[in-house]
Design a protein around this motif. Structure first.
Motif, short mmCIF file in Angstrom:
data_model
loop_
_atom_site.label_atom_id
_atom_site.label_comp_id
_atom_site.label_asym_id
_atom_site.label_seq_id
_atom_site.Cartn_x
_atom_site.Cartn_y
_atom_site.Cartn_z
N GLU A 1 31.07 7.59 15.33
CA GLU A 1 30.60 6.78 16.45
C GLU A 1 31.66 6.65 17.53
O GLU A 1 32.84 6.53 17.23
CB GLU A 1 30.26 5.39 15.92
N LEU B 1 30.78 -4.71 21.39
CA LEU B 1 29.69 -5.63 21.07
C LEU B 1 29.20 -6.45 22.26
O LEU B 1 28.26 -7.22 22.14
CB LEU B 1 30.15 -6.59 19.96
N GLY B 2 29.82 -6.32 23.41
CA GLY B 2 29.46 -7.15 24.54
C GLY B 2 28.20 -6.67 25.24
O GLY B 2 27.56 -5.70 24.84
N ALA B 3 27.86 -7.35 26.32
CA ALA B 3 26.70 -6.96 27.12
C ALA B 3 27.06 -5.76 27.99
O ALA B 3 28.16 -5.69 28.52
CB ALA B 3 26.25 -8.13 27.99
N PRO B 4 26.14 -4.80 28.15
CA PRO B 4 26.40 -3.70 29.08
C PRO B 4 26.40 -4.19 30.52
O PRO B 4 25.90 -5.28 30.82
CB PRO B 4 25.22 -2.75 28.83
N GLU C 1 15.57 6.97 28.82
CA GLU C 1 16.78 6.22 29.15
C GLU C 1 17.47 5.62 27.92
O GLU C 1 18.65 5.30 27.97
CB GLU C 1 16.48 5.12 30.19
N GLY C 2 16.74 5.51 26.83
CA GLY C 2 17.35 4.99 25.61
C GLY C 2 17.83 6.08 24.66
O GLY C 2 18.39 5.78 23.62
N LYS D 1 19.79 9.87 23.56
CA LYS D 1 21.09 10.52 23.69
C LYS D 1 20.88 12.03 23.66
O LYS D 1 19.92 12.50 23.04
CB LYS D 1 22.03 10.08 22.57
N GLU E 1 26.02 1.40 28.17
CA GLU E 1 24.78 0.86 27.61
C GLU E 1 24.58 1.24 26.15
O GLU E 1 23.87 0.55 25.43
CB GLU E 1 23.57 1.39 28.40
N GLN E 2 25.16 2.36 25.77
CA GLN E 2 24.92 2.87 24.42
C GLN E 2 26.23 3.32 23.78
O GLN E 2 27.13 3.79 24.46
CB GLN E 2 23.98 4.09 24.47
N ASP E 3 26.30 3.23 22.46
CA ASP E 3 27.31 3.98 21.74
C ASP E 3 27.03 5.47 21.95
O ASP E 3 25.89 5.88 22.13
CB ASP E 3 27.24 3.69 20.24
N ALA E 4 28.08 6.26 21.94
CA ALA E 4 27.90 7.71 21.89
C ALA E 4 28.27 8.18 20.49
O ALA E 4 28.61 7.36 19.63
CB ALA E 4 28.79 8.36 22.94
#
Lengths: 445, 445
Positions: free
Chosen positions: B83, B88-91, B156-157, B159, B305-308
């Motif tokens: 990962e 953990l914060g807000a994007p 958009e959600g 990968k 916005e997302q983990d890569a």
């Protein structure tokens, strides 16, 4: 002996863990929790790590103690996985006390004393964390965090293997679909999945699968190379099949050829393949994989902090019986959802009846033979303790749990990497500790 | 013929894609973008999908066109990964125009016309999206989104595989460490990694590795079973090694035995193993894996916005030359960071000098032979176009790009699944389209 080719695929089947853990332990007293801490062991530190500190395939190596204490936080680095997305919005943080009050609570809980099951000297709560090889533990009381600690491979941003707690997520999703009328639990499995008509599963009801009262042959005699566990492991392996492989390919082909043993409905038998069968059933009726169902029904709506993930077989089917990894705080959110019967952060995610049905429990008469939960039952893939606090739980090998105590309004979640797989070894220093902390929280109100 | 055992591991080496894509295409005209849309093809729909709609191992199958149009969004379901955490914060959401203005912008950009490289009839921007098998495209102008569309397997959600854009992330991290004084790019590689002293890499400078001007033997003659690509592929495979395997195990063991070919510093040769060497170097000097570096230096700080995620070899080493998958909007954040020289959301993540050094470019005289970028160069794993807009880019096979146009203050990011791997086939309908939209945005100011 069992061919190494088969053993190397056994984690995908979720059950050979019992073997590897027990084999390691039967030889000698295992390292203590502090001595086997992955950071103390020095696993996977350096670029590259020293050769004897690299943890690699197969799972008979990486998932044996003490290496498993590192691997429980890193399963995606060994296996293909699918995402359980939290979506793109902001998480809803858990509620914490002020730092000073939080520190006081921790000190008080750490000092709580209890008597382990079966007797023996008193143990403090804090000592139990080490006795249990705890990787992370979080307690919510009336919806607020009262305790949170991490050890070993885990921190608040990490993810940990849920092992058989995966079953409880699968079961919760199934019960939601039952209450919504999408899934009729009185149907025969073959009514929904005609592909298993010739399998022992075909003549079971959906409810029997949910409650694991099917009569199916699933042998886990690890000494027998023809045991079902090896066929299942080979089917479940996500790696390219060896040349000449002729067995079932994937979880679902395995399920289609399961043989009968005993009568459906006669007794509770804890067999992981029931959970895989349930995963197939809920995917068929909902049109979503279990991972996507978990995302749309739970993760995207519960304010989750992290995406979770789920291991898959070679055809992309998520392991509904044990493949989930997730963050500790999101595990706590799942527990709170169960305590509050489908509500979290002021939103209702599913009808209260879902939890009522699960908490009604299974047939205790069929549950005989689980010494650490003497009066328990199993319902919709959840464990009912039927104790005076009406506690119920998700449980996974090596010490994973969601423990919900409705009377104390307490949710306790724990990730662990206990040397042996079976929870019979870890319950004696866990279950009475949970009751002690529940009583403390109730007395404090 | 090449043994299937080797070919099945080739995606982990990132290069046999050229083979599989080309092989598919040489036979016939490929399906159009609309006809090969994974939803139209029906890949992986149903529980289970029909047998001929299941996409499974090996990668010579799942990463061949048209199946690759599904697989580019699902690599983690085939391969172990690590990962790249966003924390953990807000994007921090991207900035969008009002919906009506956004729709107007889209209509105007879709209608833009340009002449493909090499001549031919004019093409509209929108037609180019289909000509290029676009999966997702997003354009930022002066830091605001002016265009965003998704196709095929992506939304958009989701990968998408970054392919060799991974190199540019590795190169950016390396250049950050150079500017911070943690990495001395004038050192020999063997000064930092003594393990490669006997390899051709040992006598190259770090800068030569960063700019791919090393003189190393790395043959990609797919017809030759002894070609380096197959040794590399077998080393890189994350699956358990076959019994009797005696070759290098993992990316780094491969790098330690690379043979020389030509002189270091003589010419630019695009060879992925340089990026893996660079990944090893920056891990050694920073004490973090490339995935963790990407997380701590970029993902956790850019409002992602997302983990890569990043594919790994059998020892957990991330594939620094091609293993990254990420969301389109986070790809745009990376591009905006490059345009704004280390700043995003009002925060500075790294010194402006990092981007200045990359944009200074490599030696154009050493770059001969790239017909679609005739006056280009390659610096710190980024492509410099040296055109009048001073554009620079990250590029990956099958059409992946971050295209930064500093004069137009435009960042354009695209994920695609073009049937053939090499970007020579996709540049003619891409690069002039980028100039057309840049000119439109400048004229509109």
């Amino acid at each position: 002996m069992v061919p190494s080719r088969l053993r190397s695929a056994s984690l995908a089947a979720g059950l050979a863990l019992t073997l590897t853990g027990s084999a390691a332990l039967s030889q000698q007293t295992p390292l203590s929790a502090k001595d086997s801490d992955p950071r103390v062991m020095g696993w996977m530190q350096g670029f590259p790590p020293p050769a004897d500190k690299i943890i690699t395939q197969p799972d008979s190596v990486y998932f044996s103690f003490p290496k498993l204490r590192w691997s429980v936080c890193h399963l995606r680095e060994f296996l293909p996985t699918t995402e359980i997305s939290r979506g793109l919005g902001a998480p809803v943080p858990l509620t914490y006390p002020e730092p000073a009050a939080f520190a006081d609570l921790r000190a008080e809980i750490d000092a709580l004393a209890f008597t382990p099951l079966g007797g023996g000297p008193e143990m403090t709560w804090e000592a139990s964390l080490y006795a249990n090889y705890t990787d992370g533990i979080l307690i919510l009381h009336k919806g607020r965090v009262v305790y949170e600690r991490y050890f070993g491979c885990l921190d608040e941003g990490g993810k940990h293997a849920a092992m058989s707690m995966t079953k409880s997520v699968t079961g919760l999703l199934a019960e939601i679909l039952v209450v919504e009328g999408v899934l009729d639990d009185s149907l025969l499995v073959s009514d929904i999945i005609p592909e298993v008509s010739a399998s022992a599963f075909g003549s079971a009801t959906v409810r029997q699968v949910m409650d694991m009262t099917t009569g199916i042959k699933y042998s886990e005699d690890y000494a027998d190379p023809d045991a079902d566990i090896w066929t299942y492991s080979a089917a479940a392996s996500p790696f390219p099949k060896p040349e000449g492989y002729v067995g079932p390919d994937g979880y679902w082909e395995y399920l289609a050829q399961v043989q009968p043993e005993g009568q459906h409905g006669e007794a509770f038998h804890y067999k992981t393949v029931n959970s895989d069968m349930l995963g197939w059933i809920i995917s068929r009726v909902s049109g979503q994989s279990v991972s996507d169902l978990a995302s749309t029904r739970l993760w995207r709506r519960m304010g989750a902090e992290q995406d979770a993930y789920q291991t898959v077989d070679g055809k992309g089917v998520p392991f509904a019986g044990g493949g989930l990894s997730l963050g500790l705080r999101d595990l706590a959110r799942l527990g709170q959802l169960m305590l509050d019967k489908g509500q979290i952060n002021g939103k209702r995610l599913f009808p209260a009846e879902v939890v009522d049905r699960i908490r009604a429990g299974g047939d205790q008469a069929k549950f005989a033979g689980y010494p650490t939960i003497p009066n328990g039952s199993y319902s919709s893939q959840w464990w009912l303790l039927h104790n005076e606090h009406e506690a119920f739980a998700a449980r996974g090998v090596h010490g994973q749990t969601i423990y919900v105590d409705p009377v104390a309004e307490m949710v306790l979640v724990r990730f662990a990497s206990f040397p042996t797989a079976a929870n019979g070894g870890i319950d004696p220093t866990s279950l009475p500790a949970y009751i002690a902390v529940a009583n403390y929280l109730m007395a404090r109100d």
